[in-house]
Design a protein around this motif. Structure first.
Motif, PDB file in Angstrom:
ATOM      1  N   LEU A  11       0.218  -9.573  -7.986  1.00  0.00           N
ATOM      2  CA  LEU A  11      -0.519  -9.462  -6.728  1.00  0.00           C
ATOM      3  C   LEU A  11      -1.796  -8.669  -7.001  1.00  0.00           C
ATOM      4  O   LEU A  11      -1.779  -7.702  -7.762  1.00  0.00           O
ATOM      5  N   ILE A  12      -2.903  -9.072  -6.373  1.00  0.00           N
ATOM      6  CA  ILE A  12      -4.220  -8.479  -6.613  1.00  0.00           C
ATOM      7  C   ILE A  12      -4.814  -7.965  -5.303  1.00  0.00           C
ATOM      8  O   ILE A  12      -4.699  -8.611  -4.260  1.00  0.00           O
ATOM      9  N   LYS A  13      -5.473  -6.809  -5.382  1.00  0.00           N
ATOM     10  CA  LYS A  13      -6.280  -6.287  -4.270  1.00  0.00           C
ATOM     11  C   LYS A  13      -7.460  -5.584  -4.895  1.00  0.00           C
ATOM     12  O   LYS A  13      -7.296  -4.578  -5.586  1.00  0.00           O
ATOM     13  N   ASP A  14      -8.653  -6.106  -4.642  1.00  0.00           N
ATOM     14  CA  ASP A  14      -9.876  -5.598  -5.272  1.00  0.00           C
ATOM     15  C   ASP A  14      -9.675  -5.581  -6.791  1.00  0.00           C
ATOM     16  O   ASP A  14      -9.350  -6.613  -7.361  1.00  0.00           O
ATOM     17  N   ASN A  15      -9.818  -4.431  -7.438  1.00  0.00           N
ATOM     18  CA  ASN A  15      -9.643  -4.342  -8.889  1.00  0.00           C
ATOM     19  C   ASN A  15      -8.259  -3.825  -9.280  1.00  0.00           C
ATOM     20  O   ASN A  15      -7.997  -3.580 -10.450  1.00  0.00           O
ATOM     21  N   ASP A  16      -7.386  -3.639  -8.317  1.00  0.00           N
ATOM     22  CA  ASP A  16      -6.033  -3.157  -8.579  1.00  0.00           C
ATOM     23  C   ASP A  16      -5.064  -4.338  -8.594  1.00  0.00           C
ATOM     24  O   ASP A  16      -5.335  -5.381  -7.999  1.00  0.00           O
ATOM     25  N   SER A  17      -3.927  -4.164  -9.260  1.00  0.00           N
ATOM     26  CA  SER A  17      -2.929  -5.225  -9.269  1.00  0.00           C
ATOM     27  C   SER A  17      -1.526  -4.637  -9.396  1.00  0.00           C
ATOM     28  O   SER A  17      -1.344  -3.494  -9.811  1.00  0.00           O
ATOM     29  N   ILE A  18      -0.558  -5.446  -9.009  1.00  0.00           N
ATOM     30  CA  ILE A  18       0.848  -5.089  -9.137  1.00  0.00           C
ATOM     31  C   ILE A  18       1.553  -6.290  -9.762  1.00  0.00           C
ATOM     32  O   ILE A  18       1.466  -7.405  -9.241  1.00  0.00           O
ATOM     33  N   GLU A  58       5.649  -4.573   1.303  1.00  0.00           N
ATOM     34  CA  GLU A  58       4.652  -3.533   1.616  1.00  0.00           C
ATOM     35  C   GLU A  58       3.300  -3.850   0.963  1.00  0.00           C
ATOM     36  O   GLU A  58       2.247  -3.625   1.565  1.00  0.00           O
ATOM     37  N   ALA A  59       3.333  -4.352  -0.259  1.00  0.00           N
ATOM     38  CA  ALA A  59       2.083  -4.706  -0.943  1.00  0.00           C
ATOM     39  C   ALA A  59       1.355  -5.814  -0.198  1.00  0.00           C
ATOM     40  O   ALA A  59       0.127  -5.739   0.003  1.00  0.00           O
ATOM     41  N   ILE A  60       2.079  -6.831   0.245  1.00  0.00           N
ATOM     42  CA  ILE A  60       1.465  -7.925   1.014  1.00  0.00           C
ATOM     43  C   ILE A  60       0.876  -7.382   2.313  1.00  0.00           C
ATOM     44  O   ILE A  60      -0.257  -7.707   2.684  1.00  0.00           O
ATOM     45  N   LYS A  61       1.608  -6.517   2.999  1.00  0.00           N
ATOM     46  CA  LYS A  61       1.113  -5.913   4.250  1.00  0.00           C
ATOM     47  C   LYS A  61      -0.127  -5.058   3.999  1.00  0.00           C
ATOM     48  O   LYS A  61      -0.973  -4.916   4.876  1.00  0.00           O
ATOM     49  N   SER A  62      -0.242  -4.483   2.790  1.00  0.00           N
ATOM     50  CA  SER A  62      -1.375  -3.619   2.446  1.00  0.00           C
ATOM     51  C   SER A  62      -2.583  -4.404   1.961  1.00  0.00           C
ATOM     52  O   SER A  62      -3.594  -3.820   1.576  1.00  0.00           O
ATOM     53  N   GLY A  63      -2.489  -5.732   1.941  1.00  0.00           N
ATOM     54  CA  GLY A  63      -3.645  -6.547   1.580  1.00  0.00           C
ATOM     55  C   GLY A  63      -3.620  -7.141   0.189  1.00  0.00           C
ATOM     56  O   GLY A  63      -4.568  -7.819  -0.198  1.00  0.00           O
ATOM     57  N   TYR A  64      -2.559  -6.924  -0.561  1.00  0.00           N
ATOM     58  CA  TYR A  64      -2.456  -7.562  -1.873  1.00  0.00           C
ATOM     59  C   TYR A  64      -2.172  -9.044  -1.696  1.00  0.00           C
ATOM     60  O   TYR A  64      -1.469  -9.451  -0.763  1.00  0.00           O
TER      61      TYR A  64
END
Length: 68
Positions: A11-18, A58-64
């Motif tokens: 999962l990606i959000k901006d330059n961060d990932s999980i 939670e990651a999806i809810k946070s925009g990932y």
């Protein structure tokens, strides 16, 4: 609302990932967080699949979003 199930994916959000690696039959998961701030940071945890499902949701809810 139906809970989301974690999948083996990134999962990606901006330059961060999980990165989620899920082993449902063994009830075990590994989650690696990559943060781009400063020089970058990486943290890997092992947990149960139910904990991974919660963290995924939670990651999806946070925009990932799923890596394309």
């Amino acid at each position: 609302m139906i809970p989301m199930k974690a999948k083996t994916e990134i999962l990606i959000k901006d330059n961060d990932s999980i990165r989620f690696t899920i082993h449902r039959k063994k009830n075990w998961a590994e989650i690696t967080y990559y943060y781009a701030w400063e020089k970058g940071s990486e943290e890997t945890i092992s947990c149960s699949v139910s904990d991974a499902d919660e963290r995924y949701e939670e990651a999806i809810k946070s925009g990932y979003e799923k890596k394309k």
